[in-house]
Write an enzyme that holds these catalytic residues in place. Structure first.
Site, short mmCIF file in Angstrom:
data_model
loop_
_atom_site.label_atom_id
_atom_site.label_comp_id
_atom_site.label_asym_id
_atom_site.label_seq_id
_atom_site.Cartn_x
_atom_site.Cartn_y
_atom_site.Cartn_z
N ASP A 196 -18.35 -35.81 32.30
CA ASP A 196 -19.57 -36.32 33.07
C ASP A 196 -20.76 -36.13 32.31
OD1 ASP A 196 -21.61 -36.94 35.23
OD2 ASP A 196 -19.92 -36.68 36.60
N ILE A 197 -21.40 -37.43 32.21
CA ILE A 197 -22.61 -37.33 31.33
C ILE A 197 -23.98 -36.93 31.88
CG2 ILE A 197 -22.10 -39.11 29.82
CD1 ILE A 197 -23.71 -41.27 31.30
N HIS A 216 -12.39 -41.41 41.36
CA HIS A 216 -12.28 -40.23 40.30
C HIS A 216 -12.38 -39.01 41.10
CE1 HIS A 216 -16.35 -42.12 41.26
NE2 HIS A 216 -16.84 -40.57 41.15
N GLN A 233 -20.44 -41.53 46.94
CA GLN A 233 -19.94 -42.37 45.63
C GLN A 233 -20.97 -43.36 44.76
OE1 GLN A 233 -16.13 -44.84 46.47
NE2 GLN A 233 -15.65 -44.62 44.37
N HIS A 244 -13.95 -35.36 40.46
CA HIS A 244 -14.89 -34.29 39.66
C HIS A 244 -13.99 -32.80 39.83
CE1 HIS A 244 -18.53 -36.67 40.49
NE2 HIS A 244 -17.90 -37.33 41.63
P1 AMP Z 1 -19.62 -40.25 42.20
O1 AMP Z 1 -21.02 -40.23 42.50
O2 AMP Z 1 -18.97 -39.41 43.05
O3 AMP Z 1 -19.10 -41.69 42.33
O4 AMP Z 1 -19.53 -39.70 40.60
C1 AMP Z 1 -20.07 -40.62 39.69
C2 AMP Z 1 -20.24 -39.52 38.61
O5 AMP Z 1 -19.88 -40.41 37.41
C3 AMP Z 1 -21.43 -38.78 38.63
O6 AMP Z 1 -21.48 -37.56 38.44
C4 AMP Z 1 -22.05 -39.41 37.32
O7 AMP Z 1 -22.98 -38.34 36.63
C5 AMP Z 1 -21.07 -39.72 36.35
N1 AMP Z 1 -21.16 -40.84 35.54
C6 AMP Z 1 -21.78 -41.95 35.76
N2 AMP Z 1 -21.90 -42.92 34.58
C7 AMP Z 1 -21.12 -42.35 33.60
C8 AMP Z 1 -20.78 -42.23 32.47
N3 AMP Z 1 -20.96 -43.54 31.41
N4 AMP Z 1 -19.93 -41.43 31.72
C9 AMP Z 1 -19.60 -40.31 32.18
N5 AMP Z 1 -20.14 -39.93 33.51
C10 AMP Z 1 -20.72 -40.92 34.32
#
Ligand code: AMP
Length: 142
Positions: A33-34, A102, A96, A104
């Site tokens: 996760d970035i 996804h 989300q 976590h």
């Molecule tokens: P959610 O808010 O539960 O949908 O989680 C989405 C997650 O994706 C968040 O923790 C973000 O930090 C992560 N995220 C968003 N864009 C990217 C990306 N390009 N690469 C990796 N993680 C990402």
């Protein structure tokens, strides 16, 4: 909910957006996760295009949970956190932000607050270093 093929995880799956990959098999992909909420925060996604758990096939759901379990074991072996959260949000009302299913995987330490959700971009080299350690722990699972 209809699937948006332009969401960033779909772009990652098509190789159109970068990711720091930790693991991949036929049905799932794991990457850093970035904007991590803790050091070692991973995301496990199905290759199947599903926005939320409601659209996910039984096979993809099973594959994601098997991979998420391996990811949790690898993170624990690599970073030795005393606790671990597996979390999954469906819909913006649930928090989300990316509309591709996804899970976590978030290491937890007693007394350490979770960083805010999707708020601060982590240094790429630091994420690559963590990924290396988690990848090195992965083969011990097989
Ligand atoms: P959610 O808010 O539960 O949908 O989680 C989405 C997650 O994706 C968040 O923790 C973000 O930090 C992560 N995220 C968003 N864009 C990217 C990306 N390009 N690469 C990796 N993680 C990402």
């Amino acid at each position: 909910m209809s699937y948006d093929p332009n969401n960033v995880f779909a772009q990652i799956l098509r190789g159109q957006a970068p990711c720091i990959k930790v693991f991949e098999d036929q049905m799932t992909l794991v990457f850093m996760d970035i904007m991590p909420q803790a050091e070692g925060h991973l995301l496990v996604i199905p290759k199947e295009p599903a926005s939320q758990i409601f659209e996910l096939s039984d096979n993809a759901a099973a594959a994601c949970m098997l991979t998420a379990r391996k990811a949790a074991i690898a993170v624990r072996a690599a970073l030795n956190p005393p606790g671990m959260i597996l979390a999954q949000a469906n819909g913006s009302a649930a928090g989300q932000t990316v509309p591709h299913f996804h899970i976590h995987v978030i290491p937890r330490h007693s007394g350490e607050f979770l960083a805010p959700h999707a708020a601060r971009r982590e240094d790429t080299d630091k994420l690559k270093e963590l990924a290396k350690r988690i990848i090195a722990a992965w083969p011990e699972l097989e």
